[in-house]
Design an enzyme around this catalytic site. Sequence first.
Site, short mmCIF file in Angstrom:
data_model
loop_
_atom_site.label_atom_id
_atom_site.label_comp_id
_atom_site.label_asym_id
_atom_site.label_seq_id
_atom_site.Cartn_x
_atom_site.Cartn_y
_atom_site.Cartn_z
CB THR A 1 21.35 30.00 0.99
OG1 THR A 1 21.21 29.24 -0.21
CG2 THR A 1 21.21 31.46 0.64
CB CYS B 1 23.32 22.28 0.51
SG CYS B 1 21.63 22.65 1.04
#
Length: 230
Positions: A83, A196
């Site tokens: 992430t 992202c």
Amino acid sequence: MRTIGLIGGMSWESSAEYYRIINQRVRDRLGPLRSAKLLMYSVDFGPIEQAQHAGRWDDAALILVDAAQRLEAGGAECVVLCTNTMHLLAEQIEAAISVPFLHIADPAGQAAVDAGAMTVGLLGTAFTMEQDFLKQRLGAQGLSVLVPEAAERDAVHRIIYDELCVGVISDRSRETYQRIIESLAARGAQAIILGCTEICLLIKPEHSLLPLLDTTELHARAAVAFALGD
């Protein structure tokens, strides 16, 4: 082959991409029946998402530090945090383990430099676009980083959490991202960092007028390079 440790679950939609890319890359490198040695500790994203939006980053750090330590104890020889946003806590995680922590910004920045794209647009969650933890790391590699305007950032963030993290892929949202990419290009961006790990589910190279630097793909490839000793 070294064993890769993955901290996943944020969201599991993108963690599955890490697993796929890493194993495909190993297969391509070593042969059709080869696959990666890896461990994944997949967290419950719900409490972490709540901590993010409440600003309780110390609570999130406890969860991720525990995950990293469990991976190391299980035999992982590096830790990969699947992430971008939670790299805000990279220093805390890295300090808690003795194996290498492979930072997501490093291969993305190197790819931009290699492409000669010294001004990049950054798309990600509001935390990633508005705070400095990723932008500073990219800036240290000589890059100038542009982020969308406030209303555009809101749209990018909403689509990530309300749609991409739960597996919803919308043509309308893709068009929104395309308009934002066009805006960044007009401001001087030479490439777009997909900052992202879910954005790659929505935006592919054929959807963008600028080159895309997909942090999911690049981070996974860096993990394979470490595992194979490149």
